[in-house]
Design a protein around this motif. Structure first.
Motif, PDB file in Angstrom:
ATOM      1  N   ILE A  65     -39.889 -30.817 -23.945  1.00 59.36           N
ATOM      2  CA  ILE A  65     -39.275 -31.546 -22.725  1.00 59.36           C
ATOM      3  C   ILE A  65     -39.740 -30.923 -21.405  1.00 59.36           C
ATOM      4  N   VAL A  66     -40.308 -31.629 -20.591  1.00 53.95           N
ATOM      5  CA  VAL A  66     -40.739 -30.758 -19.468  1.00 53.95           C
ATOM      6  C   VAL A  66     -40.351 -31.736 -18.105  1.00 53.95           C
ATOM      7  N   PRO A  67     -39.209 -31.768 -17.586  1.00 52.37           N
ATOM      8  CA  PRO A  67     -38.632 -32.564 -16.351  1.00 52.37           C
ATOM      9  C   PRO A  67     -39.289 -32.002 -15.030  1.00 52.37           C
ATOM     10  N   ASP A  68     -39.470 -33.077 -14.107  1.00 50.36           N
ATOM     11  CA  ASP A  68     -39.245 -32.554 -12.490  1.00 50.36           C
ATOM     12  C   ASP A  68     -37.654 -32.330 -12.224  1.00 50.36           C
ATOM     13  N   LEU A  69     -37.514 -31.230 -11.795  1.00 48.30           N
ATOM     14  CA  LEU A  69     -35.894 -31.219 -11.129  1.00 48.30           C
ATOM     15  C   LEU A  69     -35.562 -32.057 -10.254  1.00 48.30           C
ATOM     16  N   ARG A  70     -34.281 -32.494  -9.997  1.00 43.06           N
ATOM     17  CA  ARG A  70     -33.872 -33.268  -8.971  1.00 43.06           C
ATOM     18  C   ARG A  70     -34.351 -32.820  -7.357  1.00 43.06           C
ATOM     19  N   GLY A  71     -34.693 -33.586  -6.872  1.00 42.98           N
ATOM     20  CA  GLY A  71     -35.411 -33.383  -5.803  1.00 42.98           C
ATOM     21  C   GLY A  71     -36.648 -33.057  -5.624  1.00 42.98           C
ATOM     22  N   TYR A  72     -37.430 -32.913  -6.758  1.00 40.90           N
ATOM     23  CA  TYR A  72     -38.819 -32.336  -6.731  1.00 40.90           C
ATOM     24  C   TYR A  72     -39.496 -33.273  -7.407  1.00 40.90           C
ATOM     25  N   GLU A  80     -27.776 -34.941   0.255  1.00 43.10           N
ATOM     26  CA  GLU A  80     -27.180 -33.695   0.273  1.00 43.10           C
ATOM     27  C   GLU A  80     -26.008 -34.296   0.913  1.00 43.10           C
ATOM     28  N   THR A  81     -25.036 -34.905   0.018  1.00 41.98           N
ATOM     29  CA  THR A  81     -23.901 -35.595   0.841  1.00 41.98           C
ATOM     30  C   THR A  81     -22.652 -34.490   0.535  1.00 41.98           C
ATOM     31  N   THR A  82     -22.980 -33.545  -0.342  1.00 48.35           N
ATOM     32  CA  THR A  82     -21.919 -32.439  -0.614  1.00 48.35           C
ATOM     33  C   THR A  82     -22.698 -31.415  -1.213  1.00 48.35           C
ATOM     34  N   PRO A  83     -22.334 -29.879  -0.990  1.00 49.08           N
ATOM     35  CA  PRO A  83     -22.746 -28.791  -1.303  1.00 49.08           C
ATOM     36  C   PRO A  83     -23.257 -28.879  -2.940  1.00 49.08           C
ATOM     37  N   GLU A  84     -22.296 -29.645  -3.675  1.00 45.76           N
ATOM     38  CA  GLU A  84     -22.573 -29.984  -5.078  1.00 45.76           C
ATOM     39  C   GLU A  84     -23.760 -30.681  -5.407  1.00 45.76           C
ATOM     40  N   THR A  85     -24.421 -31.469  -4.361  1.00 43.65           N
ATOM     41  CA  THR A  85     -25.473 -32.295  -4.768  1.00 43.65           C
ATOM     42  C   THR A  85     -26.687 -31.623  -5.377  1.00 43.65           C
ATOM     43  N   TYR A  86     -27.094 -30.409  -4.844  1.00 39.42           N
ATOM     44  CA  TYR A  86     -28.018 -29.674  -5.625  1.00 39.42           C
ATOM     45  C   TYR A  86     -27.553 -28.215  -6.019  1.00 39.42           C
ATOM     46  N   ALA A  87     -26.362 -28.089  -6.174  1.00 44.63           N
ATOM     47  CA  ALA A  87     -25.687 -26.941  -6.848  1.00 44.63           C
ATOM     48  C   ALA A  87     -26.467 -26.607  -8.314  1.00 44.63           C
ATOM     49  N   LYS A  88     -26.829 -25.685  -8.649  1.00 42.37           N
ATOM     50  CA  LYS A  88     -27.434 -25.390 -10.108  1.00 42.37           C
ATOM     51  C   LYS A  88     -26.638 -26.090 -11.048  1.00 42.37           C
ATOM     52  N   ARG A  89     -25.344 -25.972 -10.894  1.00 44.04           N
ATOM     53  CA  ARG A  89     -24.340 -26.673 -11.880  1.00 44.04           C
ATOM     54  C   ARG A  89     -24.505 -27.896 -12.213  1.00 44.04           C
ATOM     55  N   THR A  90     -24.929 -28.793 -11.114  1.00 45.75           N
ATOM     56  CA  THR A  90     -25.462 -30.009 -11.177  1.00 45.75           C
ATOM     57  C   THR A  90     -26.728 -30.262 -11.870  1.00 45.75           C
ATOM     58  N   MET A  91     -27.586 -29.599 -11.519  1.00 43.65           N
ATOM     59  CA  MET A  91     -28.797 -29.715 -11.876  1.00 43.65           C
ATOM     60  C   MET A  91     -29.094 -29.313 -13.231  1.00 43.65           C
ATOM     61  N   ALA A  92     -28.071 -28.406 -13.768  1.00 43.21           N
ATOM     62  CA  ALA A  92     -28.002 -28.034 -15.217  1.00 43.21           C
ATOM     63  C   ALA A  92     -27.546 -29.393 -15.894  1.00 43.21           C
ATOM     64  N   ARG A  93     -26.643 -29.900 -15.317  1.00 45.85           N
ATOM     65  CA  ARG A  93     -26.010 -31.201 -16.136  1.00 45.85           C
ATOM     66  C   ARG A  93     -27.154 -32.082 -16.197  1.00 45.85           C
ATOM     67  N   ASP A  94     -27.874 -32.499 -15.258  1.00 49.21           N
ATOM     68  CA  ASP A  94     -29.211 -33.224 -15.415  1.00 49.21           C
ATOM     69  C   ASP A  94     -29.937 -32.948 -16.628  1.00 49.21           C
ATOM     70  N   VAL A  95     -30.314 -31.635 -16.913  1.00 43.90           N
ATOM     71  CA  VAL A  95     -31.165 -31.114 -18.067  1.00 43.90           C
ATOM     72  C   VAL A  95     -30.306 -31.462 -19.469  1.00 43.90           C
ATOM     73  N   VAL A  96     -28.942 -31.199 -19.055  1.00 44.88           N
ATOM     74  CA  VAL A  96     -28.212 -31.311 -20.643  1.00 44.88           C
ATOM     75  C   VAL A  96     -28.254 -32.975 -20.790  1.00 44.88           C
ATOM     76  N   GLU A  97     -27.967 -33.805 -19.987  1.00 48.35           N
ATOM     77  CA  GLU A  97     -27.914 -35.278 -20.213  1.00 48.35           C
ATOM     78  C   GLU A  97     -29.130 -35.774 -20.506  1.00 48.35           C
ATOM     79  N   VAL A  98     -30.519 -35.131 -19.908  1.00 48.13           N
ATOM     80  CA  VAL A  98     -31.487 -35.853 -20.234  1.00 48.13           C
ATOM     81  C   VAL A  98     -32.065 -35.476 -21.614  1.00 48.13           C
ATOM     82  N   ALA A  99     -31.913 -34.330 -21.955  1.00 45.14           N
ATOM     83  CA  ALA A  99     -32.167 -33.803 -23.600  1.00 45.14           C
ATOM     84  C   ALA A  99     -31.131 -34.779 -24.351  1.00 45.14           C
ATOM     85  N   ARG A 100     -30.002 -34.835 -24.041  1.00 39.34           N
ATOM     86  CA  ARG A 100     -28.978 -35.637 -25.036  1.00 39.34           C
ATOM     87  C   ARG A 100     -29.699 -37.145 -25.290  1.00 39.34           C
TER      88      ARG A 100
END
Length: 301
Positions: A65-72, A80-100
């Protein structure tokens, strides 16, 4: 800055999807193979295409599974509406959700550069999901800022530029965006042998189309990501899964012991210096394939 991406490249033999990540942000992802899942996360200034050689080889025995990271690349680039928009915690949740959504509740995770930082955060936040973690040529956020001292820290000048408040860094980079992003491809591939012209153009064009989101990603690393790493360090939390690190010998330049720094985060650690440049997955893909297979075997033992 947002422009049309005209030189998108795809990995032969892979199917492509757009799947919702965290907050339904759409993630562009390539999938192929069969077997235990492994997710490959790219670095800067690149896209998922940097994994093409490694990904194709790993389909023999793995669902890759090979994604483009959010923003790339071709993934969504939310403002970037909040500091969390591109937090690695948020980007990690992207990965977990896509894999699921692809049917994988557990997977191995290997990241290069920025993708490795997302991988570290995924391993810290989702230890029941990440079976093993591979890291290519980066340090955890907390340690990165800790080792950048004195004149030798000039190698990471871009970290300081993109750490500034919103507005000025985006405008400065946008004014010379092709030259800015190409400078890293040239500096980190000094003999110019790693990328053919089409691939180099793809990386530059993809990055030029992503100035605001790339800056936001880096800005998070000087803010919310640093805070999260510090909180984990203060609480004694680490990476519970097998961890493998492959790296250039940056310590020779910056004066740190990368193995010791990683050992503070991971008890089950292998560390391998490599005679390669920063773009090692493209320069020496056979060695990286072997590294990933060995790491997966450790997780299975």
């Amino acid at each position: 800055m947002t422009t049309a991406l005209t030189t998108a490249l795809t990995i032969d033999g892979f199917e492509y999807h757009r799947l919702p990540g965290d907050g339904d942000v759409e993630i562009h992802v390539a999938v192929a193979g069969d077997g235990p899942a492994v997710v490959l996360l790219h670095g800067f200034p690149q896209t998922h295409y940097m994994w093409r050689h490694v990904a194709r080889a790993l389909t023999d025995g793995h669902t890759v599974i090979v994604p483009d990271l959010r923003g790339y690349g071709r993934s969504a680039k939310p403002a970037e509406t909040t500091p969390e928009t591109y937090a690695k915690r948020t980007m990690a949740r992207d990965v977990v959700e896509v894999a699921r959504r692809l049917g994988h509740d557990r997977f191995g995770l290997v990241g290069h550069d920025r993708g490795a930082l997302v991988g570290v955060r995924a391993g810290l936040d989702h230890p029941d999901v990440v079976r093993y973690l591979g890291v290519l040529d980066v340090l955890p956020t907390l340690d990165t800022w800790g080792v950048l001292q004195g004149v030798h820290a000039k190698v990471a000048w871009h970290l300081y530029l993109m750490a500034q408040p919103p507005g000025l860094p985006e405008r400065m980079i946008a004014a010379v965006a092709p030259e800015f992003f190409a400078s890293f491809l040239d500096a980190w591939d000094p003999d110019g042998s790693t990328f053919d012209p089409q691939v180099r153009r793809h990386y530059v064009d993809s990055s030029v189309a992503s100035v605001d989101s790339i800056v936001a990603d880096y800005r998070a690393t000087a803010g919310v990501d640093l805070e999260l790493d510090q909180a984990d360090r203060d609480a004694g939390r680490g990476l519970a899964m097998p961890v493998g690190v492959v790296s250039q010998d940056w310590g020779a330049v910056l004066g740190f012991d990368a193995r010791a720094l990683w050992s503070a985060w991971a008890n089950d650690l292998t560390y391998e210096p490599i005679a390669a440049g920063h773009f090692m997955a493209e320069e020496k893909p056979e060695e990286i394939v072997r590294f990933v297979r060995d790491l997966a075997a450790r997780a299975d033992a």
